[in-house]
Design an enzyme around this catalytic site. Structure first.
Site, PDB file in Angstrom:
ATOM      1  N   HIS A  63      -9.095   4.654 -24.517  1.00 49.94           N
ATOM      2  CA  HIS A  63      -9.327   5.918 -25.241  1.00 49.94           C
ATOM      3  C   HIS A  63      -8.053   6.234 -26.022  1.00 49.94           C
ATOM      4  O   HIS A  63      -6.973   6.394 -25.430  1.00 49.94           O
ATOM      5  CB  HIS A  63      -9.659   7.047 -24.253  1.00 49.94           C
ATOM      6  CG  HIS A  63     -10.948   6.814 -23.542  1.00 49.94           C
ATOM      7  ND1 HIS A  63     -11.101   6.941 -22.189  1.00 49.94           N
ATOM      8  CD2 HIS A  63     -12.160   6.440 -24.027  1.00 49.94           C
ATOM      9  CE1 HIS A  63     -12.351   6.660 -21.862  1.00 49.94           C
ATOM     10  NE2 HIS A  63     -13.016   6.347 -22.955  1.00 49.94           N
ATOM     11  N   GLU A  66      -5.270   9.073 -25.367  1.00 50.12           N
ATOM     12  CA  GLU A  66      -4.646   9.173 -24.035  1.00 50.12           C
ATOM     13  C   GLU A  66      -3.288   8.480 -24.124  1.00 50.12           C
ATOM     14  O   GLU A  66      -3.138   7.300 -23.813  1.00 50.12           O
ATOM     15  CB  GLU A  66      -5.592   8.573 -22.992  1.00 50.12           C
ATOM     16  CG  GLU A  66      -6.918   9.340 -22.982  1.00 50.12           C
ATOM     17  CD  GLU A  66      -7.975   8.767 -22.046  1.00 50.12           C
ATOM     18  OE1 GLU A  66      -7.696   7.794 -21.331  1.00 50.12           O
ATOM     19  OE2 GLU A  66      -9.103   9.308 -22.051  1.00 50.12           O
ATOM     20  N   HIS A 159      -5.362   5.608 -17.968  1.00 48.53           N
ATOM     21  CA  HIS A 159      -5.959   6.693 -18.774  1.00 48.53           C
ATOM     22  C   HIS A 159      -5.245   8.008 -18.490  1.00 48.53           C
ATOM     23  O   HIS A 159      -4.439   8.122 -17.560  1.00 48.53           O
ATOM     24  CB  HIS A 159      -7.433   6.879 -18.392  1.00 48.53           C
ATOM     25  CG  HIS A 159      -8.331   5.772 -18.828  1.00 48.53           C
ATOM     26  ND1 HIS A 159      -9.348   5.949 -19.744  1.00 48.53           N
ATOM     27  CD2 HIS A 159      -8.385   4.465 -18.470  1.00 48.53           C
ATOM     28  CE1 HIS A 159      -9.983   4.803 -19.937  1.00 48.53           C
ATOM     29  NE2 HIS A 159      -9.427   3.884 -19.170  1.00 48.53           N
ATOM     30  N   GLU A 223      -6.103   7.643 -13.702  1.00 53.53           N
ATOM     31  CA  GLU A 223      -5.886   8.851 -14.508  1.00 53.53           C
ATOM     32  C   GLU A 223      -4.501   9.385 -14.152  1.00 53.53           C
ATOM     33  O   GLU A 223      -4.261   9.824 -13.027  1.00 53.53           O
ATOM     34  CB  GLU A 223      -6.957   9.908 -14.183  1.00 53.53           C
ATOM     35  CG  GLU A 223      -8.391   9.434 -14.353  1.00 53.53           C
ATOM     36  CD  GLU A 223      -8.816   9.280 -15.805  1.00 53.53           C
ATOM     37  OE1 GLU A 223      -8.091   9.765 -16.701  1.00 53.53           O
ATOM     38  OE2 GLU A 223      -9.877   8.657 -16.042  1.00 53.53           O
TER      39      GLU A 223
HETATM   40  O1  LIG Z   1     -11.419  13.421 -18.481  1.00 55.81           O
HETATM   41  C1  LIG Z   1     -12.472  12.886 -18.797  1.00 55.81           C
HETATM   42  O2  LIG Z   1     -13.519  13.528 -18.943  1.00 55.81           O
HETATM   43  C2  LIG Z   1     -12.552  11.394 -19.002  1.00 55.81           C
HETATM   44  C3  LIG Z   1     -11.317  10.625 -18.610  1.00 55.81           C
HETATM   45  C4  LIG Z   1     -11.686   9.148 -18.680  1.00 55.81           C
HETATM   46  O3  LIG Z   1     -11.586   8.581 -19.738  1.00 55.81           O
HETATM   47  N1  LIG Z   1     -12.191   8.624 -17.566  1.00 55.81           N
HETATM   48  C5  LIG Z   1     -12.783   7.314 -17.551  1.00 55.81           C
HETATM   49  C6  LIG Z   1     -13.230   6.990 -16.156  1.00 55.81           C
HETATM   50  C7  LIG Z   1     -13.821   5.609 -16.089  1.00 55.81           C
HETATM   51  C8  LIG Z   1     -14.396   5.261 -14.714  1.00 55.81           C
HETATM   52  O4  LIG Z   1     -15.351   5.911 -14.292  1.00 55.81           O
HETATM   53  O5  LIG Z   1     -13.890   4.308 -14.091  1.00 55.81           O
HETATM   54  C9  LIG Z   1     -13.984   7.317 -18.500  1.00 55.81           C
HETATM   55  O6  LIG Z   1     -14.717   8.311 -18.532  1.00 55.81           O
HETATM   56  O7  LIG Z   1     -14.170   6.310 -19.174  1.00 55.81           O
HETATM   57 ZN   LIG Z   2      -9.853   7.690 -20.711  1.00 52.69          ZN
END
Ligand SMILES: O=C(O)CCC(=O)N[C@@H](CCC(=O)O)C(=O)O
Ligand SMILES: [Zn+2]
Length: 344
Positions: A63, A66, A159, A223
């Site tokens: 992303h 980030e 991320h 994260e």
């Molecule tokens: O903060 C958010 O809403 C999204 C943060 C983020 O990019 N999280 C990943 C998590 C991926 C996973 O579930 O392993 C995403 O949503 O792609």
């Molecule tokens: Zn992300």
């Protein structure tokens, strides 16, 4: 040709940002014998001259907005190329979506982190993110497969979250299809400053699930804090992560603090709520942070006519995003869990 600039500055990030979609592959050796191979824009591989035991993938910018993980990887790459940090393990760095870095957005047309495990080729849609997901899959696949089988593999996909979080840093442990979770990975995460881990309960089309499922890599989405523009990250908050990643790639073996279950807060996914209607909304404000818990019976979300109520006391929200594309995950909810017999 960018080769001389890269050798002199080590600034692979700027070269990547100047070449959003393609970079001619090249390779050279560092004075310490490490082989450097640029495979594509945002994709650079380091192979030490000494015998190695680990194959490590570190990705960021899946992303583009980030930025903290991008800054961490940028610094590691520069230090390696400038000879300030000597790798002792094979490492593949990936800046996932260069154009989305440049426009300062999560993605350009489609969320790259929903396009792995072949999802990039489903349906008729064509776009640069789909091409990139396919190419990234093959770089990772080659990286793991071009050495002898049985070596240690890991992939940390770095991320930052859109919202603030009660637990600032947390990791998503992809679904392991029934295999046990590893305490040693929790020890690594703790050393990175991450004491909170969510255990996923189903396959996903994320980058970390791809490496975990297809290559048996210890893989996580990590994260590291909240999304901020370049220059606004308090890099002191990422020091433990940077030190731990530095040790991982530059040491033959790394020792972590002895495992103690009290050091961790673990959660299991209770459910995933997808957006299926244009009229999708949450009842809580944009300021509600990840891990906010709700009382049983409280209304969480409206998806058209359908209403979602908290089903258990303390059901907590993760990654709420009412603006996702139709059919995609708008919210995860989690409940606390304990270390149990599924951990080795
Ligand atoms: O903060 C958010 O809403 C999204 C943060 C983020 O990019 N999280 C990943 C998590 C991926 C996973 O579930 O392993 C995403 O949503 O792609
Ligand atoms: Zn992300």
């Amino acid at each position: 040709m960018y080769l001389e600039t890269l050798k002199k500055s080590g600034d692979f990030l700027s070269i990547t940002r100047d070449n959003e979609f393609h970079l001619e592959p090249t390779s050279f050796a560092l004075a310490n014998g490490t082989q450097v191979e640029v495979l594509d824009t945002g994709v650079i591989k380091f192979t030490p001259s000494v015998k190695t035991t680990k194959d490590i993938v570190l990705s960021s910018a899946v992303h583009g907005n980030e930025t903290a993980p991008i800054e961490i990887c940028d610094e590691l790459i520069q230090n390696i190329i400038l000879g300030k940090l000597e790798v002792k393990q094979r490492v593949l760095f990936i800046f996932g979506n260069p154009k989305s870095i440049n426009i300062g957005e999560r993605f350009v047309e489609e969320n790259l982190n929903r396009l792995f495990s072949g999802s990039h080729s489903k349906g008729d849609v064509k776009n640069a993110e789909r091409d990139r997901a396919k190419n990234l899959e093959s770089y990772v696949s080659d990286f793991f497969n071009e050495v002898e089988a049985g070596r240690y593999r890991c992939h940390y996909d770095l991320h930052t979250a859109i919202r603030g979080s009660k637990n600032e840093k947390f990791a998503v442990y992809p679904f392991l299809n029934g295999k046990p979770w590893k305490k040693s990975q929790l020890q690594f995460l703790l050393s990175c400053g991450v004491n909170t881990v969510l255990m996923m309960a189903a396959p996903a089309t994320t980058f970390s699930y791809f490496s975990s499922n297809e290559f048996g890599a210890d893989a996580f989405t990590i994260e590291l804090g909240q999304v901020k523009p370049f220059g606004e990250n308090d890099m002191a908050r990422f020091e433990k992560t940077k030190q731990t990643l530095t040790a991982l790639i530059s040491q033959e073996k790394v020792e972590y603090k002895e495992f103690n279950s009290n050091d961790f807060e673990l959660f299991e996914v209770y459910r995933t709520i997808n957006r299926t209607q244009e009229a999708f909304s949450f009842t809580f404000p944009d300021s509600a942070v990840n891990f906010t818990g709700f009382a049983k019976g409280e209304l969480l979300a409206n998806d058209g006519e359908k209403q979602y109520f908290a089903e258990v006391e303390g059901e907590a929200i993760i990654f709420p995003n009412a603006k996702v594309a139709l059919g995609q995950r708008a919210l995860l909810t989690v409940i606390p869990m304990q270390i149990n017999e599924n951990f080795i």
